[in-house]
Design a protein around this motif. Structure first.
Motif, PDB file in Angstrom:
ATOM      1  N   ALA A   1     -23.093 -54.990  46.342  1.00 12.95           N
ATOM      2  CA  ALA A   1     -23.159 -54.240  47.541  1.00 12.95           C
ATOM      3  C   ALA A   1     -24.282 -54.410  48.033  1.00 12.95           C
ATOM      4  CB  ALA A   1     -22.649 -52.800  47.736  1.00 12.95           C
ATOM      5  N   GLY A   2     -25.693 -54.456  47.378  1.00 14.99           N
ATOM      6  CA  GLY A   2     -26.777 -54.780  47.808  1.00 14.99           C
ATOM      7  C   GLY A   2     -27.312 -56.130  48.357  1.00 14.99           C
ATOM      8  N   ASN A   3     -26.359 -57.192  47.898  1.00 15.48           N
ATOM      9  CA  ASN A   3     -26.752 -58.553  48.532  1.00 15.48           C
ATOM     10  C   ASN A   3     -25.663 -59.013  49.410  1.00 15.48           C
ATOM     11  OD1 ASN A   3     -24.677 -59.580  46.714  1.00 15.48           O
ATOM     12  ND2 ASN A   3     -25.976 -59.790  45.259  1.00 15.48           N
ATOM     13  N   MET A   4     -25.186 -58.202  50.120  1.00 16.05           N
ATOM     14  CA  MET A   4     -24.291 -58.349  51.128  1.00 16.05           C
ATOM     15  C   MET A   4     -24.868 -57.574  52.610  1.00 16.05           C
ATOM     16  SD  MET A   4     -20.341 -58.814  50.006  1.00 16.05           S
ATOM     17  CE  MET A   4     -20.489 -57.298  48.812  1.00 16.05           C
ATOM     18  N   LEU A   5     -25.717 -57.979  53.308  1.00 20.19           N
ATOM     19  CA  LEU A   5     -26.305 -57.479  54.341  1.00 20.19           C
ATOM     20  C   LEU A   5     -25.643 -57.376  55.534  1.00 20.19           C
ATOM     21  CD1 LEU A   5     -29.968 -59.243  54.078  1.00 20.19           C
ATOM     22  CD2 LEU A   5     -29.121 -57.394  53.013  1.00 20.19           C
ATOM     23  N   VAL A   6     -25.394 -55.991  56.282  1.00 19.83           N
ATOM     24  CA  VAL A   6     -24.628 -55.632  57.468  1.00 19.83           C
ATOM     25  C   VAL A   6     -25.609 -56.293  58.718  1.00 19.83           C
ATOM     26  CG1 VAL A   6     -23.730 -53.934  58.862  1.00 19.83           C
ATOM     27  CG2 VAL A   6     -23.565 -53.861  56.272  1.00 19.83           C
ATOM     28  N   MET A   7     -24.918 -57.134  59.568  1.00 17.77           N
ATOM     29  CA  MET A   7     -25.808 -57.563  60.600  1.00 17.77           C
ATOM     30  C   MET A   7     -26.174 -56.647  61.681  1.00 17.77           C
ATOM     31  SD  MET A   7     -26.616 -60.711  60.303  1.00 17.77           S
ATOM     32  CE  MET A   7     -26.704 -61.475  61.742  1.00 17.77           C
TER      33      MET A   7
END
Length: 441
Positions: free
Chosen positions: A251-257
């Motif tokens: 989850a930490g390497n999918m960033l929420v724009m």
């Protein structure tokens, strides 16, 4: 006005990494000779750097001082593209070069196991993240891990047995090169050399590092529930992860724009995700991947027509040629894993399987504390057995044993003829597997 004494080399070496020393007659392109039209949306600071009075116009500014010149001209920070191309990459490197010339130093990020540094610009806005190769997790210059006194590169077992210490940077670049048309949103990435830049306490004046555009974001996926994320965004990341056999999609390497408007339109999630950190993809043999999105509801939604069209047009042979040309240090065994996973994805999507179905078939099962091989691994074992003249048991079930006692199915032991035959049989074999799965469902 202050002169910027920094060269940005944009010519790539065609055959891997060469020694850093250069002849005095070597010509690097300086700011004054770059094609301004190739750089899009540069900020005002970068634009000013192109003005004539700010430019050191020498044709031959080397990355390292030439003997006899260092005493006359003290070393200045420099950045040079080793691998990577295109206007977005060139623009990124120019912005970082301007920041370095302005005296800005990279800032070590507190998260992660290795050295990752953020570069701000003169306005204080973050523009790039650099990860030196010698500061990867467990590497001898890592600022966050135990290091032995004798400075051995492999001071302790690495995180993923199928990916060697010092080789995650080339995989960051490979992920960007394989994200055709920016489909999955991998930020612009290059492999660069930094000269006289301040990173860790290492005394090295030259650093080989991956450099990636910093993505402004509000959160990472772990800070929000998956219900906020759009189906389209999850699918695009998942398609990339399947192709690359990503071992570390957490989850930490999918960033929420960042969103200026409401994240829901007519009760439908519209928040998009940006994938980063692809150093643990393209393993040297089949591994147990980790897909954070596997059990998200979006992964069980059928692919859209546009997604199916994108998948159907993927050409694993062309992708392999891209990697052999642009990332020549990536091992052939890793390239073959890409081909197998891409063929698997194409046939599975054509058979009507959803993202979650495909990911489940690639993931190993745990039962009673025991790990069993994935369906993909079992398929590959059967195909390998079909092209071997000897009994599969005599070949240790086709499993390659590493120095750490971990098993994995490798394709690097095949000669060209055996590999081509494997791909041909595998392509046909999985069609039957997927048809059987559809009938059972």
């Amino acid at each position: 006005m202050r002169q910027f004494r920094m060269a940005v080399a944009i010519d790539q070496q065609p055959h891997g990494f060469k020694p850093f020393s250069r002849s005095q007659r070597c010509k690097l392109q300086s700011y004054g000779h770059l094609d301004y039209n190739n750089f899009l949306d540069l900020n005002q600071t970068t634009f000013l750097a192109f003005q004539a009075e700010n430019i050191h116009r020498s044709f031959s500014t080397p990355c390292l001082p030439v003997n006899g010149v260092e005493d006359l001209h003290p070393p200045h920070p420099r950045v040079e593209i080793v691998r990577g191309s295109g206007a977005p990459v060139h623009a990124l490197v120019v912005e970082v070069a301007v920041a370095m010339a302005s005296g800005i130093q990279p800032i070590l990020l507190p998260s992660g196991l290795g050295g990752a540094y953020v570069f701000p610009n003169t306005n204080g806005n973050n523009i790039a993240v650099a990860k030196p190769v010698d500061e990867e997790p467990f590497a001898y210059n890592s600022p966050k891990e135990f290091k032995s006194n004798n400075h051995q590169m492999l001071v302790q077992p690495d995180l993923k047995r199928s990916i060697r210490i010092g080789e995650t940077g080339i995989r960051e670049l490979a992920a960007y090169l394989l994200d055709h048309g920016g489909f999955s949103g991998v930020p612009p990435t290059a492999l660069v050399k930094f000269c006289h830049a301040t990173f860790s306490e290492s005394s090295s004046t030259v650093k080989l590092a991956s450099l990636q555009r910093f993505v402004g974001h509000s959160f990472d996926a772990g800070e929000l529930g998956p219900s906020l994320f759009s189906v389209d965004s999850v699918h695009k990341i998942g398609i990339l992860d399947i192709r690359l056999m990503n071992l570390d999609r957490h989850a930490g390497n999918m960033l929420v724009m960042k969103q200026d408007n409401n994240s829901f339109v007519d009760s439908v999630a519209t928040t998009d995700l940006v994938p980063i950190d692809h150093g643990f993809c393209l393993p040297e043999w089949l591994e147990d991947p980790y897909f954070e999105w596997l059990h998200w509801p979006q992964a069980s939604v059928p692919f859209s027509e546009s997604e199916l069209d994108y998948i159907s047009k993927l050409d694993p042979s062309k992708d392999a040629d891209i990697l052999r040309s642009e990332v020549p240090s990536l091992r052939e065994s890793s390239i073959r894993v890409l081909i197998v996973c891409t063929v698997f994805l194409r046939q599975a999507a054509a058979a009507g399987l959803c993202l979650a179905d495909i990911a489940q078939m690639m993931t190993r099962k745990f039962c009673g504390g025991e790990e069993s091989q994935s369906e993909l691994e079992n398929i590959c074992l059967k195909v390998k057995a079909s092209i071997n003249n000897e009994n599969e048991e005599d070949k240790d079930d086709g499993v390659t044993k590493t120095n750490y006692g971990i098993g994995g199915i490798s394709f690097g032991d095949m000669n060209k003829g055996e590999w081509e035959l494997f791909v041909e049989i595998f392509d046909k074999f999985v069609i039957g597997v997927f048809e059987d799965k559809k009938c059972k469902n």
